[in-house]
Enzyme design. Structure first.
Site, short mmCIF file in Angstrom:
data_model
loop_
_atom_site.label_atom_id
_atom_site.label_comp_id
_atom_site.label_asym_id
_atom_site.label_seq_id
_atom_site.Cartn_x
_atom_site.Cartn_y
_atom_site.Cartn_z
N HIS A 257 37.55 17.06 73.20
CA HIS A 257 38.90 17.52 73.56
C HIS A 257 39.89 16.36 73.48
O HIS A 257 40.98 16.48 72.89
CB HIS A 257 38.84 18.11 74.97
CG HIS A 257 40.13 18.52 75.57
ND1 HIS A 257 40.44 19.84 75.83
CD2 HIS A 257 41.21 17.80 75.99
CE1 HIS A 257 41.65 19.91 76.37
NE2 HIS A 257 42.12 18.69 76.50
N GLU A 258 39.51 15.22 74.06
CA GLU A 258 40.41 14.08 74.08
C GLU A 258 40.62 13.51 72.69
O GLU A 258 41.74 13.10 72.34
CB GLU A 258 39.87 13.01 75.03
CG GLU A 258 39.83 13.44 76.49
CD GLU A 258 41.15 13.97 76.99
OE1 GLU A 258 42.20 13.45 76.56
OE2 GLU A 258 41.16 14.90 77.80
N HIS A 261 43.28 15.44 70.92
CA HIS A 261 44.65 15.09 71.30
C HIS A 261 45.15 13.92 70.44
O HIS A 261 46.31 13.89 70.02
CB HIS A 261 44.72 14.70 72.77
CG HIS A 261 44.78 15.87 73.71
ND1 HIS A 261 45.55 16.98 73.47
CD2 HIS A 261 44.16 16.09 74.90
CE1 HIS A 261 45.41 17.84 74.46
NE2 HIS A 261 44.56 17.33 75.34
N HIS A 364 48.31 22.46 75.27
CA HIS A 364 47.04 23.19 75.37
C HIS A 364 47.30 24.67 75.12
O HIS A 364 48.43 25.14 75.23
CB HIS A 364 46.41 23.03 76.77
CG HIS A 364 46.06 21.62 77.12
ND1 HIS A 364 46.91 20.80 77.84
CD2 HIS A 364 44.96 20.88 76.85
CE1 HIS A 364 46.34 19.61 77.99
NE2 HIS A 364 45.17 19.63 77.40
#
Length: 683
Positions: A257-258, A261, A364
């Site tokens: 997920h990170e 980003h 998100h």
């Protein structure tokens, strides 16, 4: 610790109601890992890193904008190559945590995105730009120049970029004249065989204490040709890294997920997205070549070709309707994917999160309609990276997506426009009135005795996270006009425990904790989640291949010759199963129980661990668990039929003497199960 039991009558004999201790290990937590991605402000990002694409001429020739478009349409593509560079802080991690991060978490997370995304092939080395002291820079011949001098060190997040990765320092005077290379600097060796450089640190920073954050990441430099992020950083919070096996997949998902980003899914990058021809989706300023700046957010402002505001009229809430404004990602592939997922051809795009403040909102997916998609703002259960997220990355104009790497998203699939475009109150009320399932939402208030359910995919034992909040919820998040066992007028205090889901209540995994330490989870896949034998009242069996099955409405019971125990926590459990002879067979203890038709009640009576266990399991439709397996064999589930007689199933009995039967007592296990939103974070 035992308490003195009160007395109550039971038939012709007095039985003891013995509270066998309020077991701290039975404290239940519905877990939520919150992300508060701190996007970099415009002045914190270094632009203009020069790269050369493999099928292009010298990057410095011609008009950069025109050159980018031409390259975009013919460029060869290759799997994304991510280079990990560790800060020295990573090596100071405890040995067990370092080995987990270095050998498993980072390699798996990086490999996933290297397989899921492709980029235009590059040649030569990457040299990152040096940071300037001033936010004002000059661009000459495609190169960024600082005023008078560059910073002594160039940081990417918490990590200092090595000199070997940096280009020379280029400077001009304050009027943009006398532009030159600072003679005190030399170009570094550069970075070979990589498309993205990821600097990793492991420092317990202040951000780590915000919501028990596990990790956070962002990009720090973008390349000159197409604005693609080319360098980024991630910080792992040492105190929040768990080495428990049952938490490994969530940790890996958090790091994935990170990374995303930093690669593109960020509010600070939307304005730089390009179409399939390499043309910017957002208009650029003639003087800087960048999109206009949003002064309030200090990021570049995207156009309506990327994100558009949509007004949802007649949004149903308690006592009436309101207008709800939502931000929709409206790039072409995202629109196609969300319409296909929800089976709603008029859906304008994919809804972005509107809560959580800076760092969560807009960066998100909306939790209410994409609950366990991994790019929602909080991980609550079984996170998956779906086709919708891969479509967004492809619509950035920087990547091609390998959709075979996407995991199917079951939440909301095929539920239509009524689910995707209206409030959860509308969905619950409409389906309740017609006697239909309201899943994936629920309306059972969490209270003692605690009754669990199964997630829709049967991967976990779960709870309805509908709770009473301390304060009345904002009107826009009040989703019930009435609730069973709730006084009229108090409905506004009740809502789901996950605020990002607009307080819509839904079935959610949970964990058992002792003194705030996870003892076990409710996901069926992990053997570590098996209850201790003395606590395994329903004879559950967690592990690979296990699924969740509903119990009957009656509590499970354990009997010995001297005591009967009823567990006031029941409703569902994890069990292994087999598929053969056209039937689903559920395995309990050492026995196999055949399901003859959906809804069949399997009566269980098995002696184990010194107790006779009595309860019942409900049969789901055969095709739910066996359909795919039978289809692969050219077979199918057989039609329903009369079940076998009871004597075909095992029915153990106690061998007790007359005296022991008369002295039997009853102990009701009254473990107080508290549902609370313990917030773990990733950012």
């Amino acid at each position: 610790m035992a308490k003195t039991p009160p007395l109550r009558p039971h038939g012709n004999m007095a039985k003891f109601l013995a509270a066998l201790g309020i077991c701290s290990w039975l404290l239940v937590s519905a877990t939520a890992h919150n992300c508060q991605h701190q996007h970099p402000k415009a002045h914190e990002v270094v632009h203009g890193v020069r790269i050369q694409l493999a099928d292009s001429e010298d990057d410095s020739a011609g008009d950069p904008a025109r050159h980018s478009v031409r390259r975009r349409s013919v460029a060869a593509e290759q799997p994304l190559r991510i280079l990990l560079v560790y800060d020295e802080s990573v090596y100071r991690l405890e040995e067990e945590k370092f080995n987990l991060i270095n050998d498993t978490v980072l390699p798996e997370a990086v490999q996933f995105w290297e397989q899921a995304l492709m980029v235009r092939e590059t040649k030569g080395v990457i040299r990152l730009n040096r940071k300037c002291d001033s936010t004002q820079v000059y661009v000459k011949n495609g190169h960024t120049h600082c005023i008078d001098h560059c910073k002594a060190t160039t940081m990417c997040g918490e990590v200092q970029v090595p000199d070997a990765h940096l280009d020379v320092c280029r400077v001009c005077n304050a009027t943009g004249q006398n532009c030159r290379i600072d003679s005190n600097t030399q170009p570094g060796e550069g970075i070979e065989n990589a498309d993205f450089v990821f600097y990793v640190s492991a420092r317990q920073t202040q951000r780590c204490f915000k919501g028990l954050t596990v990790a956070y990441a962002a990009h720090c430099q973008q390349e000159a040709a197409l604005d693609r992020p080319i360098a980024g950083h991630a910080n792992l919070c040492p105190e929040s890294i768990s080495t428990k096996p049952q938490e490994l997949q969530t940790l890996i998902s958090t790091v994935k997920h990170e990374i995303l980003h930093a690669l593109g899914f960020s509010v600070s990058l939307y304005a730089f997205f390009r179409d399939d021809d390499g043309k910017p989706r957002t208009p650029r300023k003639l003087d800087t070549g960048k999109p206009y700046l949003n002064e309030k957010l200090q990021i570049h402002q995207w156009s309506n070709e990327t994100i558009r505001k949509v007004v949802r009229e007649n949004w149903s809430v308690r006592g009436g309707h309101v207008n709800k404004v939502v931000d929709m990602m409206v790039t072409p592939r995202v629109i196609a994917e969300v319409r296909a997922h929800f089976n709603c051809n008029k859906l304008e795009g994919a809804e972005l999160e509107d809560q959580g403040g800076e760092g969560t909102a807009l960066t998100h997916w909306e939790k209410r309609i994409l609950e366990n998609e991994a790019m929602t703002g909080t991980h609550t259960q079984s996170p998956v990276f779906s086709r919708i997220t891969l479509a967004l990355m492809e619509d950035s104009g920087w990547y091609r997506a390998n959709y075979s790497m996407a995991t199917p998203l079951t939440w909301g699939k095929g539920l239509g426009c009524a689910f995707a475009m209206r409030s959860c109150k509308d969905w619950i009320q409409y389906n309740h009135a017609r006697g239909r399932s309201i899943h994936p939402f629920c309306s059972k208030v969490k209270q003692d005795p605690l009754q669990t359910e199964c997630t829709d995919d049967r991967n976990s034992v779960a709870l309805c996270n509908l709770i009473r909040h301390e304060f009345e919820l904002p009107k826009g998040y009040q989703n019930f006009d009435s609730l069973n066992h709730v006084k009229d007028g108090e409905e506004g205090f009740y809502g789901g425990s996950v605020s990002l889901a607009d307080h819509c209540p839904y079935i959610q995994e949970f964990t058992w904790r002792s003194k705030n330490v996870i003892v076990r989870g409710s996901h069926c896949r992990f053997t570590e989640n098996n209850p201790r034998p003395e606590k395994n009242f329903a004879l559950e069996s967690y592990g690979e291949g296990a699924k969740c099955f509903d119990h009957s409405e009656s509590m499970w019971e354990e009997r010995s010759c001297h005591q009967t125990r009823e567990w006031q926590h029941w409703g569902s459990g994890c069990y292994k199963y087999d598929c053969f002879d056209g039937r689903l067979h559920i395995l309990v203890g050492n026995y196999s129980y055949k399901c003859s038709f959906p809804g069949q009640k399997l009566s269980i009576r098995i002696a184990a661990n010194g107790w006779l266990h009595k309860g019942a399991i409900m049969c789901p439709p055969c095709h739910e668990l066996c359909g795919a397996q039978f289809a692969a064999q050219g077979k199918q589930c057989r039609p329903g039929e009369e079940p076998d007689p009871l004597n075909k199933y095992p029915r153990d009995n106690l061998a007790c003497g007359a005296g022991s039967e008369k002295s039997r007592s009853v102990a009701i296990i009254t473990a107080v199960l508290l549902l609370f939103g313990l917030r773990w974070g990733f950012s």
